[in-house]
Design a protein around this motif. Structure first.
Motif: not given
Length: 153
Positions: A37-44, A59-62, A80-81
């Motif tokens: 459940g971590y936010d992928p956007v927070s990293y960058t 939901t992205y790519g399942g 997303p990429a």
């Protein structure tokens, strides 16, 4: 004819289930939640690991992604990429050194050249340390291995 239709239906169902399965692309749990459940956007964007909130999911790519805010969710939804960590969120070190998908500690990450890499860090083993010692060798190997993994059914 009936047998032919039954076979065609079975093949169609198999294809549909393979397309909706987020694995092997994403590091998800049994419910399809990406990296605890971590936010992928927070990293960058924030340069930190941050646990997302189920109220701000996408939901992205399942896979189901959680975000710390609607703003982060919207950024991700648009591109997303741009925000996905390398190798679907699997351990970068394991991908490069062993050609394996290994779970990560979402708090152990590295930003390099606009990419986010996540690492296993449990039981007295921090693979980020090992990655840093051999990154020049491990990074191209991980990229090659992932290219084969991400397209497997």
């Amino acid at each position: 004819m009936r047998l032919l239709l039954t076979c065609a239906a079975a093949i169609a169902l198999l294809g549909a289930s393979a397309q909706s399965d987020p694995l092997p692309r994403f590091n998800v749990d049994d419910d399809g939640l990406w990296v605890d459940g971590y936010d992928p956007v927070s990293y960058t964007v924030d340069h930190r690991a941050a646990k997302g909130d189920a109220r701000f999911s996408f939901t992205y790519g399942g896979a189901i992604f959680h975000f710390v805010s609607p703003a982060h969710r919207d950024l991700f939804a648009k591109a997303p990429a741009s925000y996905l960590p390398a190798y679907g969120g699997w351990c970068a070190y394991a991908m490069g050194a062993k050609n394996e998908k290994v779970v990560v500690d979402p708090e152990t990450f590295k930003l390099k050249d606009g990419r986010v890499f996540l690492f296993y860090n449990r039981f007295f083993t921090n693979t980020l340390e090992d990655w840093n010692k051999a990154e020049d060798r491990l990074l191209p190997a991980a990229d090659r291995h992932w290219a084969a993994f991400k397209h497997r059914p």
